[in-house]
Motif scaffolding. Structure first.
Motif, short mmCIF file in Angstrom:
data_model
loop_
_atom_site.label_atom_id
_atom_site.label_comp_id
_atom_site.label_asym_id
_atom_site.label_seq_id
_atom_site.Cartn_x
_atom_site.Cartn_y
_atom_site.Cartn_z
N LEU A 82 68.53 48.93 -8.55
CA LEU A 82 69.68 49.78 -8.88
C LEU A 82 70.97 49.21 -8.31
CD1 LEU A 82 70.82 52.32 -10.13
CD2 LEU A 82 70.19 53.59 -8.08
N GLN A 83 70.92 48.63 -7.13
CA GLN A 83 72.11 48.00 -6.56
C GLN A 83 72.54 46.80 -7.40
OE1 GLN A 83 70.49 47.38 -2.62
NE2 GLN A 83 71.79 48.97 -1.75
N GLU A 84 71.58 46.02 -7.87
CA GLU A 84 71.90 44.88 -8.73
C GLU A 84 72.55 45.34 -10.03
OE1 GLU A 84 69.07 41.15 -8.22
OE2 GLU A 84 67.94 42.92 -8.79
N VAL A 85 71.94 46.35 -10.65
CA VAL A 85 72.46 46.84 -11.93
C VAL A 85 73.85 47.42 -11.76
CG1 VAL A 85 72.10 48.58 -13.72
CG2 VAL A 85 70.17 47.23 -12.91
N THR A 86 74.07 48.18 -10.70
CA THR A 86 75.37 48.79 -10.46
C THR A 86 76.45 47.73 -10.23
OG1 THR A 86 74.26 50.71 -9.49
CG2 THR A 86 76.61 50.48 -9.07
N LEU A 116 66.33 55.32 -9.09
CA LEU A 116 66.80 56.68 -9.32
C LEU A 116 66.12 57.66 -8.37
CD1 LEU A 116 68.41 58.72 -10.92
CD2 LEU A 116 66.64 58.66 -12.69
N ALA A 117 64.80 57.52 -8.20
CA ALA A 117 64.09 58.38 -7.26
C ALA A 117 64.58 58.15 -5.83
CB ALA A 117 62.58 58.12 -7.35
N GLN A 118 64.84 56.88 -5.47
CA GLN A 118 65.33 56.58 -4.13
C GLN A 118 66.70 57.22 -3.90
OE1 GLN A 118 63.79 54.61 -1.41
NE2 GLN A 118 65.38 55.95 -0.59
N VAL A 125 72.32 62.23 -5.17
CA VAL A 125 72.39 62.79 -6.52
C VAL A 125 72.62 64.29 -6.40
CG1 VAL A 125 71.22 63.09 -8.72
CG2 VAL A 125 70.84 61.01 -7.38
N GLY A 126 73.74 64.76 -6.92
CA GLY A 126 74.04 66.19 -6.90
C GLY A 126 73.51 66.90 -8.13
N LEU A 127 73.83 68.17 -8.23
CA LEU A 127 73.30 69.00 -9.32
C LEU A 127 73.76 68.52 -10.68
CD1 LEU A 127 71.86 71.49 -10.43
CD2 LEU A 127 73.92 72.83 -9.89
N ALA A 182 61.60 64.16 -9.43
CA ALA A 182 62.58 64.23 -8.35
C ALA A 182 63.89 64.86 -8.83
CB ALA A 182 62.83 62.82 -7.80
N LEU A 183 64.34 64.48 -10.03
CA LEU A 183 65.56 65.07 -10.58
C LEU A 183 65.38 66.57 -10.83
CD1 LEU A 183 66.59 62.32 -13.17
CD2 LEU A 183 67.67 62.81 -10.96
N LEU A 184 64.21 66.93 -11.36
CA LEU A 184 63.95 68.35 -11.60
C LEU A 184 63.91 69.12 -10.28
CD1 LEU A 184 63.37 70.34 -13.86
CD2 LEU A 184 60.95 69.80 -13.65
N GLY A 185 63.32 68.51 -9.25
CA GLY A 185 63.30 69.16 -7.94
C GLY A 185 64.69 69.34 -7.37
N ILE A 186 65.57 68.35 -7.56
CA ILE A 186 66.95 68.46 -7.08
C ILE A 186 67.67 69.61 -7.79
CG2 ILE A 186 69.19 67.30 -7.09
CD1 ILE A 186 67.67 64.68 -6.60
N ILE A 187 67.47 69.71 -9.11
CA ILE A 187 68.14 70.78 -9.86
C ILE A 187 67.67 72.15 -9.39
CG2 ILE A 187 68.38 71.80 -12.15
CD1 ILE A 187 68.14 68.94 -13.27
#
Length: 445
Positions: free
Chosen positions: A62-66, A298-300, A307-309, A344-349
């Motif tokens: 993800l750091q490389e892609v960003t 993304l999970a990391q 990652v916010g709502l 993980a995204l669903l858990g954050i939401i």
């Protein structure tokens, strides 16, 4: 007395052969998994990297892609579409028909080695270029194909061959993720469906050997780093409440991905679909680089409370869309790491809303529990999902309580949804069969 000695003499070489085959499968699966993991890092470095240190894994994908430019992301996905479309079309057109791991384990099919190897390499290359599918199927297939060859050379019985092919697949998973216990449980719970002593011993031995071999090239680190997690009444109650919600979401996800795979082309249309879908994914990756890759980064980010709502809701929607589109186009890959990231995204939401009711937890806690619960249902492996989450993240034993509660609720609702849907599908068929059946004539007729 002579017959007894003769029987012992016959048994000893057979047991020795089984031990040697088990050891050989562990070593071969470990080397194969290590080679595929290094190939993945090399492709990622060529497509997005800026320094040689990325090959040995010091910088995340993800750091490389960003850090890469918008044009580079788009062009990488264009190349991904070309490789996926042309590669799999040529394989289906000219290669030996593929045999899945499940077919080899359950029906005794023999996996063609070179076609399976090509299939695995295509998965690794496309994931390295940015395909949103997972990389875990490739080492499993390579491990199973190597086990097929070794069992044929050793002339093992069909039952032993079936067990050893499953062990090779589980050992490949254990090698690339450094999860010996998770690979063992995956072999027993998902592939074999038994925890018998012979199968358990073989699965544990091959997974441990493969993990130790792969550590020579990949290291002995955790796949994810997580902050210290605190167990509290809030997270326990939340896990009880959201487990069924995550299970229902996992059922919808499985239905979508199954429908996408069922519609995927196998002829020249595959190249056309991939040439259309993956550039669109590249365009989406310009504002959202988190969409690229198997979802590990993304999970990391979710575990790091980055990652916010609003971002989680946006990424969840686009993540499911690009996954379904990639499968519909005909690309191949796994759903283990993507499923963990979606959970993980669903858990954050869901956790963000919970914090307004009982504000005591960090979003990382919700992300880990949500990822495990979603993975358990979407892959139908509750025990494996719990152990995999622990081995991937290194969380403490105390956090097993909310983890297990969420997994239990998620899996229960998932199976209820599947049973109810199957019942609804059978009802129209039963009505049609009843309408086609003529009424019996009465005596008066």
């Amino acid at each position: 007395m002579k017959r007894v000695h003769r029987a012992i003499a016959i048994r000893k070489p057979r047991w020795l052969i089984l031990v040697l085959v088990t050891f050989a499968i562990g070593v071969a699966s470990g080397l194969g998994g290590m080679a595929l993991a290094l190939l993945l890092r090399l492709v990622q470095h060529i497509a997005y990297g800026h320094g040689l240190h990325t090959i040995v894994g010091r910088v995340s994908f993800l750091q490389e892609v960003t850090a890469a430019s918008d044009l580079r992301r788009f062009l990488a996905l264009c190349w991904c579409g070309a490789v996926a479309g042309i590669g799999w079309w040529l394989l289906y057109r000219f290669g030996t028909p593929l045999v899945s791991i499940r077919q080899a384990v359950q029906k005794g099919g023999r996996m063609p080695f070179w076609a399976t190897l090509t299939h695995a390499i295509l998965q690794i290359v496309t994931v390295g270029l940015g395909s949103p599918l997972g990389r875990e199927v490739a080492p499993r297939e390579l491990g199973a194909a190597l086990a097929t060859r070794l069992c044929a050379r050793a002339n093992l019985t069909p039952e032993c061959t079936r067990i050893m092919i499953a062990c090779g697949a589980g050992a490949g998973l254990a090698a690339v993720y450094n999860v010996p216990l998770g690979g063992t449980l995956f072999t027993l719970e998902v592939l074999l469906g038994t925890f018998s002593l012979p199968a358990s011993a073989a699965a544990l031995a091959t997974c441990v050997i493969a993990t130790l071999v792969a550590q020579l090239g990949l290291g002995n680190g955790l796949q994810y780093s997580v902050p210290p997690l605190a167990i509290s009444p809030s997270i326990i109650i939340w896990s009880l409440v959201v487990g069924p919600v995550i299970g229902a979401a996992a059922y919808l996800f499985v239905r979508v991905t199954e429908a996408a795979r069922a519609c995927a082309p196998r002829d020249w249309h595959l190249a056309v679909w991939c040439a259309l879908v993956f550039p669109i994914v590249g365009l989406l990756a310009i504002p959202f680089p988190q969409l690229l890759g198997n979802g590990k980064g993304l999970a990391q980010a979710g575990f790091d409370n980055e990652v916010g709502l609003a971002l989680a809701a946006t990424l969840l929607l686009f993540r499911v869309i690009v996954l379904a589109a990639s499968l519909r186009a005909g690309a191949e890959g796994g759903l283990l790491t993507p499923g963990l990231s979606i959970g993980a995204l669903l858990g954050i939401i869901l956790g963000s809303f919970w914090n307004h009711v009982w504000p005591t937890q960090s979003l990382a806690d919700f992300a880990i529990v949500g990822g495990a619960a979603f993975l358990a249902s979407s892959m139908t492996m509750p025990l494996t999902a719990i152990v995999l989450t622990v081995e991937l993240t290194g969380i403490g034993q105390g956090f097993l309580i909310p983890l297990s509660l969420a997994v239990a609720g998620s899996v229960s609702i998932f199976h209820l949804c599947r049973a109810y849907a199957d019942q609804l599908m059978r009802a129209p068929a039963a009505i049609r069969d009843h309408e086609r059946t003529p009424e019996p004539l009465s005596a008066g007729d």
